[in-house]
Design a protein around this motif. Structure first.
Motif, PDB file in Angstrom:
ATOM      1  N   GLY A 112       0.792  -1.487   0.028  1.00 55.64           N
ATOM      2  CA  GLY A 112       0.072   0.119  -0.100  1.00 55.64           C
ATOM      3  C   GLY A 112       0.917   1.312   0.047  1.00 55.64           C
ATOM      4  N   ASN A 113       0.245   2.242  -0.519  1.00 49.03           N
ATOM      5  CA  ASN A 113       0.940   3.654  -0.481  1.00 49.03           C
ATOM      6  C   ASN A 113       0.518   4.187   0.863  1.00 49.03           C
ATOM      7  N   VAL A 114       1.780   4.635   1.518  1.00 53.16           N
ATOM      8  CA  VAL A 114       1.369   5.307   2.853  1.00 53.16           C
ATOM      9  C   VAL A 114       2.334   6.566   2.946  1.00 53.16           C
ATOM     10  N   LEU A 115       1.749   7.748   3.293  1.00 58.05           N
ATOM     11  CA  LEU A 115       2.463   8.972   3.762  1.00 58.05           C
ATOM     12  C   LEU A 115       2.855   8.819   4.813  1.00 58.05           C
ATOM     13  N   ARG A 116       4.330   9.225   4.998  1.00 58.30           N
ATOM     14  CA  ARG A 116       4.851   9.069   6.109  1.00 58.30           C
ATOM     15  C   ARG A 116       5.759  10.338   6.274  1.00 58.30           C
ATOM     16  N   HIS A 117       6.264  10.857   7.287  1.00 56.79           N
ATOM     17  CA  HIS A 117       7.118  11.869   7.633  1.00 56.79           C
ATOM     18  C   HIS A 117       8.315  11.559   6.983  1.00 56.79           C
ATOM     19  N   GLN A 118       9.295  12.320   6.338  1.00 57.98           N
ATOM     20  CA  GLN A 118      10.315  12.237   5.794  1.00 57.98           C
ATOM     21  C   GLN A 118      11.538  11.887   6.812  1.00 57.98           C
ATOM     22  N   ALA A 119      11.527  12.605   8.057  1.00 62.18           N
ATOM     23  CA  ALA A 119      12.567  12.411   9.046  1.00 62.18           C
ATOM     24  C   ALA A 119      11.776  12.174  10.326  1.00 62.18           C
ATOM     25  N   VAL A 120      12.255  11.394  11.162  1.00 64.08           N
ATOM     26  CA  VAL A 120      11.812  11.359  12.726  1.00 64.08           C
ATOM     27  C   VAL A 120      12.931  11.278  13.615  1.00 64.08           C
ATOM     28  N   THR A 121      12.768  11.714  14.717  1.00 66.70           N
ATOM     29  CA  THR A 121      13.728  11.453  15.835  1.00 66.70           C
ATOM     30  C   THR A 121      13.079  10.475  16.759  1.00 66.70           C
ATOM     31  N   VAL A 122      13.553   9.575  17.175  1.00 65.28           N
ATOM     32  CA  VAL A 122      13.323   8.296  17.932  1.00 65.28           C
ATOM     33  C   VAL A 122      13.789   8.102  19.053  1.00 65.28           C
ATOM     34  N   ARG A 123      13.418   8.059  20.182  1.00 62.46           N
ATOM     35  CA  ARG A 123      14.040   8.006  21.565  1.00 62.46           C
ATOM     36  C   ARG A 123      13.391   6.457  22.177  1.00 62.46           C
ATOM     37  N   LYS A 128      20.179  -3.210  26.272  1.00 64.59           N
ATOM     38  CA  LYS A 128      20.977  -3.040  27.688  1.00 64.59           C
ATOM     39  C   LYS A 128      20.229  -2.038  28.627  1.00 64.59           C
ATOM     40  N   GLY A 129      19.185  -1.639  27.929  1.00 66.46           N
ATOM     41  CA  GLY A 129      18.323  -0.646  28.908  1.00 66.46           C
ATOM     42  C   GLY A 129      18.977   0.751  28.900  1.00 66.46           C
ATOM     43  N   ARG A 130      19.948   0.904  27.873  1.00 66.75           N
ATOM     44  CA  ARG A 130      20.424   2.490  27.880  1.00 66.75           C
ATOM     45  C   ARG A 130      19.571   3.270  26.964  1.00 66.75           C
ATOM     46  N   PRO A 131      19.393   4.555  27.364  1.00 68.59           N
ATOM     47  CA  PRO A 131      18.657   5.534  26.293  1.00 68.59           C
ATOM     48  C   PRO A 131      19.305   5.546  25.177  1.00 68.59           C
ATOM     49  N   VAL A 132      18.561   5.597  23.869  1.00 71.31           N
ATOM     50  CA  VAL A 132      19.284   5.774  22.805  1.00 71.31           C
ATOM     51  C   VAL A 132      18.211   7.281  22.295  1.00 71.31           C
ATOM     52  N   LYS A 133      19.011   7.916  21.186  1.00 75.61           N
ATOM     53  CA  LYS A 133      18.138   8.817  20.669  1.00 75.61           C
ATOM     54  C   LYS A 133      18.496   8.438  18.873  1.00 75.61           C
ATOM     55  N   ILE A 134      17.773   8.128  18.039  1.00 78.01           N
ATOM     56  CA  ILE A 134      17.969   7.957  16.721  1.00 78.01           C
ATOM     57  C   ILE A 134      17.310   9.052  15.665  1.00 78.01           C
ATOM     58  N   LYS A 135      18.231   9.615  15.040  1.00 80.14           N
ATOM     59  CA  LYS A 135      17.557  10.611  13.856  1.00 80.14           C
ATOM     60  C   LYS A 135      17.597   9.606  12.556  1.00 80.14           C
ATOM     61  N   ALA A 136      16.443   9.589  12.046  1.00 80.74           N
ATOM     62  CA  ALA A 136      16.287   8.750  11.031  1.00 80.74           C
ATOM     63  C   ALA A 136      15.643   9.459   9.677  1.00 80.74           C
ATOM     64  N   THR A 137      16.037   9.401   8.563  1.00 79.84           N
ATOM     65  CA  THR A 137      15.591   9.827   7.290  1.00 79.84           C
ATOM     66  C   THR A 137      14.994   8.781   6.025  1.00 79.84           C
ATOM     67  N   GLY A 138      14.132   9.266   5.349  1.00 85.80           N
ATOM     68  CA  GLY A 138      14.013   8.183   4.225  1.00 85.80           C
ATOM     69  C   GLY A 138      13.302   6.711   4.548  1.00 85.80           C
ATOM     70  N   TRP A 139      13.687   5.886   3.898  1.00 91.13           N
ATOM     71  CA  TRP A 139      13.318   4.522   4.300  1.00 91.13           C
ATOM     72  C   TRP A 139      13.349   4.209   5.646  1.00 91.13           C
ATOM     73  N   LEU A 140      14.413   4.428   6.452  1.00 90.18           N
ATOM     74  CA  LEU A 140      14.563   4.128   7.926  1.00 90.18           C
ATOM     75  C   LEU A 140      13.654   4.765   8.495  1.00 90.18           C
ATOM     76  N   ALA A 141      13.441   6.134   8.383  1.00 91.51           N
ATOM     77  CA  ALA A 141      12.223   6.721   8.974  1.00 91.51           C
ATOM     78  C   ALA A 141      10.965   6.140   8.900  1.00 91.51           C
ATOM     79  N   ARG A 142      10.562   5.599   7.541  1.00 90.29           N
ATOM     80  CA  ARG A 142       9.579   5.084   7.228  1.00 90.29           C
ATOM     81  C   ARG A 142       9.275   3.565   8.026  1.00 90.29           C
ATOM     82  N   ILE A 143      10.168   2.834   8.180  1.00 90.74           N
ATOM     83  CA  ILE A 143      10.258   1.767   8.931  1.00 90.74           C
ATOM     84  C   ILE A 143      10.075   1.961  10.260  1.00 90.74           C
TER      85      ILE A 143
END
Ligand code: NI
Length: 174
Positions: A112-123, A128-143
């Protein structure tokens, strides 16, 4: 490690809002993470959320080579990156949206065709229980957006402008 069964929408767990993970060090949770990685790779898919293996916990695994979609075909493929996201939250979303075709391991044979944000930041927490912050763009952001939707019982067919029958190899399955 054990392959887990990937459920389809006839199992109500897929539509439930999943519970926050309380104890990252729990042996059963660590086993579940290993099983989910193996199940995702065997499927094969680029992401898998715990509700897809009938576990209502806020956990997802993702394996993808960031940026690989922008490279010419003859380019050296970038390295795969494995993410284990526990209790993930999207903390920033780009205004820009992109349309793209996606599939889901829980809805085999469809895209299906889905509109997604081109970039997201995920916390999130890593395994290991450690906090991470990931900035993702493109397909990774879609996933990331697709998997985090799973934790709220949302499927891509809820957001798709158009859904069609597709060969499994036609789209990335998440
Ligand atoms: Ni999915």
């Amino acid at each position: 490690m054990t392959l887990r069964t990937i459920i389809t929408p006839d199992n109500p767990v897929l539509r439930k809002k999943a519970h926050a993970v309380k104890d990252v060090a729990d042996a059963a949770l660590q086993r579940l993470i290993d099983d989910m990685i193996e199940t995702m790779r065997a499927a094969p898919g680029v992401g898998l959320a715990a509700p897809q293996v009938a576990v209502s916990q806020r956990l997802a695994v993702i394996e993808y080579a960031p940026g690989s979609e922008d490279l010419p075909e003859d380019a050296e493929p970038p390295a795969l990156k494995l993410f284990v996201l526990i209790n993930p939250e999207i903390t920033q979303r780009s205004e820009a949206l992109v349309d793209g075709a996606e599939g889901c391991l829980s809805i085999p044979g469809y895209a299906g065709n889905v509109l997604r944000h081109q970039a997201v930041t995920v916390r999130a927490l890593n395994r290991k229980g450690r906090p991470v912050k990931i900035k993702a763009t493109g397909w990774l952001a879609r996933i990331f957006q697709h998997e985090i939707d799973h934790l709220d019982g949302v499927l891509f067919i809820d957001r798709a402008s158009k859904v069609w029958k597709a060969k499994d190899s036609e789209v990335l399955a998440e």
